[in-house]
Design a protein around this motif. Sequence first.
Motif, PDB file in Angstrom:
ATOM      1  N   LEU A  41       0.829  -1.203   0.000  1.00  0.00           N
ATOM      2  CA  LEU A  41       0.000   0.000   0.000  1.00  0.00           C
ATOM      3  C   LEU A  41       0.865   1.256   0.000  1.00  0.00           C
ATOM      4  O   LEU A  41       0.522   2.253  -0.643  1.00  0.00           O
ATOM      5  N   ALA A  42       1.982   1.219   0.710  1.00  0.00           N
ATOM      6  CA  ALA A  42       2.863   2.385   0.775  1.00  0.00           C
ATOM      7  C   ALA A  42       3.481   2.707  -0.580  1.00  0.00           C
ATOM      8  O   ALA A  42       3.835   3.860  -0.856  1.00  0.00           O
ATOM      9  N   GLU A  43       3.605   1.694  -1.461  1.00  0.00           N
ATOM     10  CA  GLU A  43       4.200   1.910  -2.784  1.00  0.00           C
ATOM     11  C   GLU A  43       3.186   2.388  -3.816  1.00  0.00           C
ATOM     12  O   GLU A  43       3.571   2.775  -4.925  1.00  0.00           O
ATOM     13  N   LEU A  44       1.911   2.343  -3.485  1.00  0.00           N
ATOM     14  CA  LEU A  44       0.888   2.645  -4.495  1.00  0.00           C
ATOM     15  C   LEU A  44       0.999   4.060  -5.037  1.00  0.00           C
ATOM     16  O   LEU A  44       0.722   4.305  -6.213  1.00  0.00           O
ATOM     17  N   GLU A  45       1.397   5.024  -4.196  1.00  0.00           N
ATOM     18  CA  GLU A  45       1.516   6.406  -4.677  1.00  0.00           C
ATOM     19  C   GLU A  45       2.546   6.510  -5.797  1.00  0.00           C
ATOM     20  O   GLU A  45       2.286   7.127  -6.839  1.00  0.00           O
ATOM     21  N   SER A  46       3.716   5.928  -5.591  1.00  0.00           N
ATOM     22  CA  SER A  46       4.756   6.009  -6.622  1.00  0.00           C
ATOM     23  C   SER A  46       4.378   5.178  -7.845  1.00  0.00           C
ATOM     24  O   SER A  46       4.666   5.564  -8.989  1.00  0.00           O
ATOM     25  N   THR A  47       3.727   4.036  -7.627  1.00  0.00           N
ATOM     26  CA  THR A  47       3.257   3.227  -8.755  1.00  0.00           C
ATOM     27  C   THR A  47       2.247   4.013  -9.588  1.00  0.00           C
ATOM     28  O   THR A  47       2.292   3.992 -10.824  1.00  0.00           O
ATOM     29  N   HIS A  48       1.347   4.706  -8.906  1.00  0.00           N
ATOM     30  CA  HIS A  48       0.337   5.496  -9.615  1.00  0.00           C
ATOM     31  C   HIS A  48       0.989   6.593 -10.446  1.00  0.00           C
ATOM     32  O   HIS A  48       0.624   6.799 -11.616  1.00  0.00           O
ATOM     33  N   ARG A  49       1.944   7.294  -9.856  1.00  0.00           N
ATOM     34  CA  ARG A  49       2.614   8.375 -10.584  1.00  0.00           C
ATOM     35  C   ARG A  49       3.331   7.813 -11.811  1.00  0.00           C
ATOM     36  O   ARG A  49       3.268   8.397 -12.904  1.00  0.00           O
ATOM     37  N   TRP A  50       3.993   6.684 -11.647  1.00  0.00           N
ATOM     38  CA  TRP A  50       4.682   6.056 -12.784  1.00  0.00           C
ATOM     39  C   TRP A  50       3.690   5.694 -13.886  1.00  0.00           C
ATOM     40  O   TRP A  50       3.946   5.936 -15.070  1.00  0.00           O
ATOM     41  N   ALA A  51       2.551   5.105 -13.508  1.00  0.00           N
ATOM     42  CA  ALA A  51       1.558   4.692 -14.511  1.00  0.00           C
ATOM     43  C   ALA A  51       0.951   5.888 -15.225  1.00  0.00           C
ATOM     44  O   ALA A  51       0.512   5.771 -16.378  1.00  0.00           O
TER      45      ALA A  51
END
Length: 650
Positions: free
Chosen positions: A9-19
């Motif tokens: 869950l903590a990685e979702l922000e960076s994953t979202h920005r990358w996507a």
Amino acid sequence: MGRPFAEELAELESTHRWACEFPIDEFADAIGELSGRSVLTVGSGGSFTTAASAAYLLRYFFPSELAFAVTPQDLLSHRAALRDQSVLVATASGSNPDAIGSLKTATLSEARSVLGICTKVGSKLGVEAEKFSNSTVYEFPLPSEGDGFLATNSLWASVVLLTRAMAQAGGARLSVSKRLSKIVGASAWSPFLNKYGELAAQLWERDSLIVLYGPTSYPAAVDMESKLTEAALANVWIADYRHFAHGRHHWLAKRRSETSVLAFIDESESALAQRTLAELPDGLPIVTINVQDGPLGMLRGLAHVFPMIATAGEARGIDPGRPGVPAFGRRIYHLNAYGKLGQERTRSPELAEVAIERKSNASMDELDRRNTADIWRAAYDRYVRKVLAAKFAAIVFDYDGTLCDREERFIGLKPEVIEHLNRLLASGLTIAFATGRGKSVRESLRHAIKRQHWDKIVVGYYNGGDVGRLNNDASPDGTHRVLQPLQDIWAAIESNSRLAEIAKSEGRPNQITVTAKADYDSAECWQLVLQLGAVVSPGKLKVVRSSHSFDLLPANVSKVKVVEHLSDLDGEVLAVGDMGRWPGNDFELLAHPYSLSVDEVSPDPDSCWNLSRPGVRGRQATIELVSRITVNTKGLARLKLPQGSRELKR
């Protein structure tokens, strides 16, 4: 196995920005290729959420198309109906047998377009797709460490990428915020996660959960069911509001004390949802999540699932990212329902049956039920015997879709194609070309073919409207002037305001080419062109389609004129093209008695058969075809059947 769910869950922000930042132009073009026909989106486990999201997005951005999410086993049962349809396969790692089997099923069943989406580069799925012409896998380099037991970062990245690509392919102006917190309507992501402890606590006081949803929130409901079940967090079932009304409400009459309700409320279905919830028994724990209609609402609903699952894990004392996998579960997961599919679909004599299915547009089982299978088998045998017995003095090739695939049309012929053409020419065989294009093909052929052969090669440019030798600099006539009988329709096209908005038009002496500016406008463009031709110039012209455009021609113009230029040769002429079904621009050329298609075929049993392997079309099929051609010392060619075809007694 797995990772702590909190880390994911903590990685979702960076994953979202990358996507949101990853380039998607090529992916959007591939999505556009899916449109124009019904689409089955395929996924299993967590990837079924991706499949459900893709189906929703396709219906939203291409509202005239049908799209449905199915499991791999569903797809296997539908394979007889997949021909000329589109299939999208969703997977995280691209390594499980169900994803690979789904792609192979769709490909060998000759779906028109098979697209895979995977968040691992160098996947087994990608390797499988490279074997065929009609399948492509887009592998995205997910920046996060990877998923735990549940699809999390891979799922979110896939759905965001699909949302952006679908919007671009559909010509929609949709901006997905790079801030994940904005998607869910919060000031920041961490506080949003934390607030769910109190919001959702009441749901987990009971063992069973009913999830109600509307069209926009269906992917979120699917994901809730998937994650809660896979991590053994709750007994859960899902239903839309009207499905719930037809009997499923009775669960609450008998098991209210052990059940809670999570209700996703779509903006357009708010009144129905509120009225339904108001009728539920008192004392029932109910949590509601409101989402706006459309893709951003779909993303909002999905984003609420992740913290909801985290709270369920805390309440049950189970980490959703690593709940533990029993040994029998591992064995079930690795069962391969597709192990014998390749052998079953390609063993002799089924290549012959594939050719018959292409020609009849029906499965062999269906033909057997109609008592027509033997008629088609006889037609196939008759035609193959004729082609095998013939001695060909010349071959006429279509260009686009035959010698080069659509995406290669302006970059020249591939080296393997060039090698085969020069081999055949060096052996003394006459080769000619028939194309809807003009000077660009002349230059491409001159670059590919040795100069010593130019004066012998006939080229029919503009669908046979201008026929000349390859060494002739004056052919084709590329001037932008339109001759009779096309002048009236040219004036009508130029003055049509709607065509000007959605298409580009180009006039030549004996051809008008109309190209839709975007794939999603192709159907409307085609209808407009047909209607204008019927109204303005009835009986004076013909309209044909290529893989990328529509051509209007005088009634007497045809690619057959190239064959006529070769009529004095001592031997037969073989015609090879890709669009042999009317209104494809090869339908007249491939009505020739000796003709083979590397893609679409006509229903005529006496011409235009496709003898390629299943899942192979276009340039790849042409290469395999010409590799089976041998030329004797007199310059006459013979054709051999592909390996695995039914052997016929001679």
